[in-house]
Design an enzyme around this catalytic site. Sequence first.
Site, PDB file in Angstrom:
ATOM      1  N   LYS A  54       0.843  -1.199   0.000  1.00 53.70           N
ATOM      2  CA  LYS A  54       0.000   0.000   0.000  1.00 53.70           C
ATOM      3  C   LYS A  54       0.881   1.253   0.000  1.00 53.70           C
ATOM      4  O   LYS A  54       0.646   2.182  -0.754  1.00 53.70           O
ATOM      5  CB  LYS A  54      -0.891   0.037   1.249  1.00 53.70           C
ATOM      6  N   GLN A  98      -5.135  -1.249   9.874  1.00 55.38           N
ATOM      7  CA  GLN A  98      -5.154  -2.625   9.357  1.00 55.38           C
ATOM      8  C   GLN A  98      -5.859  -3.545  10.360  1.00 55.38           C
ATOM      9  O   GLN A  98      -5.473  -3.607  11.529  1.00 55.38           O
ATOM     10  CB  GLN A  98      -3.698  -3.074   9.123  1.00 55.38           C
ATOM     11  N   ASP A 121     -11.395   3.535   4.337  1.00 52.84           N
ATOM     12  CA  ASP A 121     -11.848   2.144   4.250  1.00 52.84           C
ATOM     13  C   ASP A 121     -13.375   2.073   4.150  1.00 52.84           C
ATOM     14  O   ASP A 121     -13.929   1.032   3.808  1.00 52.84           O
ATOM     15  CB  ASP A 121     -11.399   1.368   5.503  1.00 52.84           C
TER      16      ASP A 121
END
Length: 296
Positions: A54, A98, A121
Site C-alpha cells: 500500500k 489494518q 476504508d
Amino acid sequence: MSAKVIDGKALSRTIREKLAGLVEKLKQQHQITPGLAVVLVGDDPASEIYVRNKARQTVEVGMQSFEHKLLPTVSQKELLDLIARLNADPAVHGILVQLPLPGHISDKQVIESIAPAKDVDGFHPENVGRVASGEGGIVPCTPMGSMMLIRDALGDIAGMNAVVVGRSNIVGKPMAQLLLAQNCTVTVAHSRTRDIPALARTADILVAAVGRPEMIKGDWVKPGACVIDVGINRVLNVGGEGYRVVGDVDYREVAEVAACVTPVPGGVGPMTIACLLANTYLATLAIHGISSDATF
Ligand code: NDP
C-alpha cells in the site's frame, strides 16, 4: 465455454495512472498533496507485506504515505490517541487501520474513532449509513473495486440477477448495496442459506466473498454468468510443500461455464488497493471543498 479472464491487475494499473495525473494536477493547482496514514498493530507477516504494498503504491501515484507500526502490546488508549492526532493532522487525508486488531483492542471503537471524512476504508457507521441510503459516503474498497470490474466487463447491469455469497460488513453487505444501486435484483447468501448451488445458478452476476477455498463449483454457475471471486485463501500445496493462494471459486471448473471470471491472484485484490488510493484522493477533495468531476 472458456471464460474471459477479468484482469484486475490491468484495470488497477489504469486507475493508478489516472490518479497519478489527478494528484499532479491537484499539487499544481491547489498546492495540496493527498496523504494516507496506515496503522499496523503487531507483526503479522501477511499484514506487513500488504501494508508495504500500500505504502509503495501510495508514493507511486504521488501521494504522501505515513506508516505507523505499533507493538502488539500497544494499549487501546495509545492507539486511539494516535488516531486523534491523525484526525487533526492537516497533511493526513485518509486513515486506514489494518484489521484485525489484537484481542484486547475493540475494532468497533477504533473504527468509530476515525474521522468519517478520513475513513478511506468506508467502515465508519456514518459512511456505512450514507452508502446504504445512497447519500454519498466513502465506499469500502473491496466492493468498490469489484463493482468496477463488473461494470468494466458488463457495462449496464440494470435488471440483472446478482447473488452475493457472504454477508460480512466489509465485503458482502456493501457489495449487495452497490449492486442494488445499479438496479440489479440482489440476493445475499450466507452460512444459513439453504441450497446455495441452486440459488447461485440463478445469478447473472455471482460474487463469492466467503473465505472458503474453491467452494463455488462449475455446476453452481449459470452458463454465461459473470463471476467475481473476492476470496483470498492460503492452502497447502498437494504433497504438503509450501502454500498457494486460491479464491472462493473453483477457477478451473467455473472458467468452463462462466462468460467472465476474476482470477486469484490478479482479480479483485489489486483493485482493493487502487480503490483505497482513489478514496484518499476523493477524501482530499472533500476535505478541502474542491469540486471535481473525476469518477473511478
Ligand atoms: P468473513 O469471514 O467476515 O465473512 C464470510 C461470510 O461468508 C459470512 O457472511 C459467512 O456467513 C459466509 N460463509 C462462511 N461459510 C459459508 C458457507 N459454507 N456457505 C455460505 N456462506 C458462508 O469474511 P470477509 O467478508 O471478510 O472475506 C471473505 C473473503 O474475501 C475472504 O477469503 C477474505 O480473505 C477475502 N477478502 C479479500 C479482499 C481483497 O482485497 N480481495 C478484502 C477482504 C476480504 P455468516 O454470516 O452466516 O457467518
